[in-house]
Scaffold this motif. Structure first.
Motif, PDB file in Angstrom:
ATOM      1  N   ALA A  46      22.790  45.440  21.482  1.00 46.22           N
ATOM      2  CA  ALA A  46      23.542  44.660  20.805  1.00 46.22           C
ATOM      3  C   ALA A  46      25.790  44.945  20.841  1.00 46.22           C
ATOM      4  O   ALA A  46      26.625  44.305  21.321  1.00 46.22           O
ATOM      5  N   HIS A  47      25.713  46.288  21.141  1.00 44.95           N
ATOM      6  CA  HIS A  47      26.956  46.925  21.368  1.00 44.95           C
ATOM      7  C   HIS A  47      27.764  46.769  22.573  1.00 44.95           C
ATOM      8  O   HIS A  47      28.952  46.263  22.547  1.00 44.95           O
ATOM      9  N   ALA A  48      26.741  46.597  23.971  1.00 45.91           N
ATOM     10  CA  ALA A  48      27.466  46.242  25.373  1.00 45.91           C
ATOM     11  C   ALA A  48      27.873  45.168  24.929  1.00 45.91           C
ATOM     12  O   ALA A  48      28.863  44.519  25.337  1.00 45.91           O
ATOM     13  N   GLY A  77      30.572  34.858  21.916  1.00 50.74           N
ATOM     14  CA  GLY A  77      30.859  33.276  22.082  1.00 50.74           C
ATOM     15  C   GLY A  77      30.307  32.335  22.002  1.00 50.74           C
ATOM     16  O   GLY A  77      28.855  32.688  22.474  1.00 50.74           O
ATOM     17  N   PRO A  78      31.101  31.172  21.609  1.00 56.75           N
ATOM     18  CA  PRO A  78      30.138  29.589  21.631  1.00 56.75           C
ATOM     19  C   PRO A  78      29.187  29.713  22.258  1.00 56.75           C
ATOM     20  O   PRO A  78      28.095  28.888  22.097  1.00 56.75           O
ATOM     21  N   SER A  79      29.553  29.694  23.546  1.00 55.53           N
ATOM     22  CA  SER A  79      28.768  29.793  24.692  1.00 55.53           C
ATOM     23  C   SER A  79      28.086  30.974  25.728  1.00 55.53           C
ATOM     24  O   SER A  79      27.452  30.176  26.778  1.00 55.53           O
ATOM     25  N   THR A  80      27.749  32.331  25.094  1.00 57.67           N
ATOM     26  CA  THR A  80      27.726  33.346  25.769  1.00 57.67           C
ATOM     27  C   THR A  80      26.276  33.304  25.554  1.00 57.67           C
ATOM     28  O   THR A  80      26.348  33.797  23.857  1.00 57.67           O
ATOM     29  N   VAL A  81      25.077  33.691  25.533  1.00 56.77           N
ATOM     30  CA  VAL A  81      23.559  34.632  25.358  1.00 56.77           C
ATOM     31  C   VAL A  81      23.546  35.624  26.081  1.00 56.77           C
ATOM     32  O   VAL A  81      23.928  35.645  27.412  1.00 56.77           O
ATOM     33  N   PRO A  82      22.697  37.257  25.447  1.00 60.34           N
ATOM     34  CA  PRO A  82      22.422  38.532  26.152  1.00 60.34           C
ATOM     35  C   PRO A  82      21.335  37.591  26.618  1.00 60.34           C
ATOM     36  O   PRO A  82      20.369  36.918  26.575  1.00 60.34           O
ATOM     37  N   GLY A  83      21.041  37.955  27.661  1.00 67.97           N
ATOM     38  CA  GLY A  83      19.581  38.131  28.553  1.00 67.97           C
ATOM     39  C   GLY A  83      19.653  39.489  29.364  1.00 67.97           C
ATOM     40  O   GLY A  83      20.311  40.130  29.435  1.00 67.97           O
ATOM     41  N   ARG A  84      18.248  39.653  29.752  1.00 64.84           N
ATOM     42  CA  ARG A  84      17.424  40.903  30.246  1.00 64.84           C
ATOM     43  C   ARG A  84      16.877  40.303  31.557  1.00 64.84           C
ATOM     44  O   ARG A  84      16.143  39.639  31.983  1.00 64.84           O
ATOM     45  N   GLY A 128      16.331  44.648  34.860  1.00 68.77           N
ATOM     46  CA  GLY A 128      16.667  45.979  34.174  1.00 68.77           C
ATOM     47  C   GLY A 128      17.913  45.455  33.461  1.00 68.77           C
ATOM     48  O   GLY A 128      18.217  46.091  31.946  1.00 68.77           O
ATOM     49  N   ASP A 129      18.710  45.121  34.460  1.00 71.89           N
ATOM     50  CA  ASP A 129      20.152  44.653  33.814  1.00 71.89           C
ATOM     51  C   ASP A 129      20.072  43.900  31.936  1.00 71.89           C
ATOM     52  O   ASP A 129      19.465  43.188  32.219  1.00 71.89           O
ATOM     53  N   TRP A 130      20.799  44.082  31.779  1.00 73.04           N
ATOM     54  CA  TRP A 130      21.074  43.328  30.765  1.00 73.04           C
ATOM     55  C   TRP A 130      22.484  42.218  30.672  1.00 73.04           C
ATOM     56  O   TRP A 130      23.568  43.091  31.470  1.00 73.04           O
ATOM     57  N   VAL A 131      22.292  41.380  30.887  1.00 74.16           N
ATOM     58  CA  VAL A 131      23.655  40.288  31.563  1.00 74.16           C
ATOM     59  C   VAL A 131      24.825  39.536  30.113  1.00 74.16           C
ATOM     60  O   VAL A 131      23.644  39.702  29.163  1.00 74.16           O
ATOM     61  N   LEU A 165      26.523  44.246  32.155  1.00 79.12           N
ATOM     62  CA  LEU A 165      26.445  44.786  31.011  1.00 79.12           C
ATOM     63  C   LEU A 165      26.594  46.210  31.339  1.00 79.12           C
ATOM     64  O   LEU A 165      25.947  46.622  31.943  1.00 79.12           O
ATOM     65  N   PRO A 166      27.918  47.579  31.022  1.00 83.02           N
ATOM     66  CA  PRO A 166      27.296  48.437  31.846  1.00 83.02           C
ATOM     67  C   PRO A 166      25.976  49.484  31.440  1.00 83.02           C
ATOM     68  O   PRO A 166      24.961  49.088  30.176  1.00 83.02           O
ATOM     69  N   ARG A 167      25.734  50.417  32.455  1.00 80.71           N
ATOM     70  CA  ARG A 167      23.779  50.311  32.933  1.00 80.71           C
ATOM     71  C   ARG A 167      23.907  51.563  31.504  1.00 80.71           C
ATOM     72  O   ARG A 167      24.810  52.401  32.192  1.00 80.71           O
ATOM     73  N   SER A 168      23.470  51.823  31.435  1.00 81.48           N
ATOM     74  CA  SER A 168      22.675  53.275  30.235  1.00 81.48           C
ATOM     75  C   SER A 168      22.667  54.385  31.707  1.00 81.48           C
ATOM     76  O   SER A 168      22.024  55.344  31.445  1.00 81.48           O
ATOM     77  N   SER A 169      21.211  53.858  32.735  1.00 87.31           N
ATOM     78  CA  SER A 169      20.563  54.720  33.485  1.00 87.31           C
ATOM     79  C   SER A 169      20.815  53.237  34.734  1.00 87.31           C
ATOM     80  O   SER A 169      20.554  52.292  34.428  1.00 87.31           O
ATOM     81  N   ALA A 170      20.014  54.384  35.572  1.00 85.90           N
ATOM     82  CA  ALA A 170      20.103  53.620  37.243  1.00 85.90           C
ATOM     83  C   ALA A 170      19.386  53.863  37.971  1.00 85.90           C
ATOM     84  O   ALA A 170      20.078  55.256  38.624  1.00 85.90           O
ATOM     85  N   LEU A 171      18.323  53.666  38.592  1.00 86.51           N
ATOM     86  CA  LEU A 171      17.670  54.621  39.506  1.00 86.51           C
ATOM     87  C   LEU A 171      18.192  53.677  41.005  1.00 86.51           C
ATOM     88  O   LEU A 171      18.209  52.802  41.007  1.00 86.51           O
TER      89      LEU A 171
END
Ligand SMILES: Nc1nc2c(ncn2[C@@H]2O[C@H](COP(=O)(O)OP(=O)(O)OP(=O)(O)O)[C@@H](O)[C@H]2O)c(=O)[nH]1
Ligand SMILES: [Mg+2]
Ligand SMILES: [Zn+2]
Length: 357
Positions: free
Chosen positions: A23-25, A31-38, A72-75, A89-95
């Motif tokens: 949520a923080h990232a 924005g009005p037309s932007t949604v988060p997703g995984r 696994g990315d958040w976008v 969004l910035p990754r917390s970890s990556a393989l």
């Protein structure tokens, strides 16, 4: 008015791992037309994304770069009628693994993961070097590795098999499982945390294990070859699933050759037994070859450390060092190209200004 994450219905996202960090990232992109997703699955130029309103297909072409999104990315997604991914969004970890062709960049196998489950089939002989390689990649990702011994029902002595695996995985939880008998599945569930990714060779039983954890046969599985017990690369996509009891699981295609990237300090975790001994060597920069007072050499002589394990440690160390030097050469080249293009832009600007005079 910009929509804050609080105003978005989040149930579907929470099932896919949404939490305070994400949520923080996402906040700067809200924005009005932007949604988060995984991202749950990636295709060429497109991906499936879990969003507040369900899982949708989105265009990834607005993003540039060789490997812009990964499972696994958040976008951040824009456009209701033709959704497109506008930011990762910035990754917390990556393989990460080294690219197979050894010329291009590294490949990200999964992002924002908390646990790496290494599937090791008890129906095949223990392959120590492969387990160590997988552990190196896992430790380097920033997530916690767990070894899942699979197909325990096919082994004459699963306990002995597990002991052999433990010997090359110090400090790592090893869980013996069978999808057929369901043995060990509860222990494995307990060892998972947040987002888990299952990795290992083809035929190890990754998808079968994933189905067992999901409680439904959501993923296709395939028989191994009778001749050598190897898999047929049944799974071709990295696919993220939400687990019924909470948590998220990513199933991956079988890894062929696994080149390690510059894994740096991760090797100290993989070979923590050797690292521990090395602290007691007489010289701080001991190479554990001929130095007097070498605790590693003494442990080998005393039969406490297998000589071939030390040898494999050296091999991985060399590979990691080589990757490190390769990546610094690459960074230097990138810097040079960037400087070149900056001075080219400057020359063009001066020409332009001179013409204006
Ligand atoms: N006896 C037994 N067979 C199993 C078990 N788990 C998996 N198998 C079998 O092993 C074979 C390979 O399983 P998969 O789950 O497709 O293997 P995978 O690791 O996903 O393979 P790829 O997708 O090719 O990477 C299948 O025939 C499974 O039925 C188990 O616990 N016991
Ligand atoms: Mg599979
Ligand atoms: Zn030494």
């Amino acid at each position: 008015m910009s929509s804050s994450p609080k105003e978005i219905p989040l149930a579907h996202l929470i099932k896919h791992g949404w939490g305070d960090r994400v949520a923080h990232a996402f906040a700067p992109f809200a924005g009005p037309s932007t949604v988060p997703g995984r991202v749950v699955c990636v295709y060429r130029g497109q991906c499936d994304v879990a969003t507040p309103t369900g899982t949708i297909r989105a265009d990834t072409r607005p993003l540039t770069g060789a490997d812009p999104v990964c499972t696994g990315d958040w976008v951040a997604i824009e456009g209701a009628s033709s959704p497109r991914v506008v930011a990762v969004l910035p990754r917390s970890s990556a393989l990460v693994r080294s690219a197979a062709d050894r010329t291009s960049r590294h490949q990200v196998l999964a992002a924002n993961i908390d646990t790496v489950v290494i599937a090791v089939s008890a129906a095949m002989p223990v392959r120590s070097a492969r387990i160590e390689r997988l552990l190196a990649v896992a430790w380097d990702s920033g997530a916690t590795p767990v070894v899942a011994v699979t197909k325990a029902d096919l082994s004459d002595d699963p306990a002995a098999f597990a002991a052999a695996v433990c010997a090359v995985a110090p400090g790592v939880e090893v869980v013996v499982t069978s999808a057929t008998t369901t043995a060990g599945l509860d222990s494995l569930r307990a060892a998972l945390n947040g987002t888990a990714v299952v990795i290992g060779p083809s035929g190890a039983g990754k998808s079968t294990l994933a189905n067992a954890l999901l409680g439904v046969d959501a993923i296709a599985t395939g028989a191994v070859r009778a001749a050598d017990g190897k898999g047929r690369h049944t799974t071709v996509h990295r696919e993220l699933h939400s687990l019924p009891g909470g948590g998220v699981l990513i199933d991956t295609p079988g890894l062929r050759a696994l080149g390690i990237a510059d894994v740096g300090a991760a090797l100290e975790s993989v070979f923590s037994d050797i690292d521990e001994l090395a602290r007691r060597c007489g010289f701080r920069n001991c190479t554990h070859r001929t130095e007097p007072g070498c605790a590693v050499g003494e442990a080998v002589d005393a039969g406490q450390l297998a000589a071939d394990r030390l040898q494999r440690y050296r091999t991985l160390q060399r590979e990691s060092d080589w990757e490190a030097s390769r990546s610094s050469v690459r960074k230097a080249t990138e810097r040079k190209n960037r400087d070149k293009s900056i001075s080219r832009d400057q020359r063009a600007m001066y020409r332009f200004r001179n013409r204006q005079r």
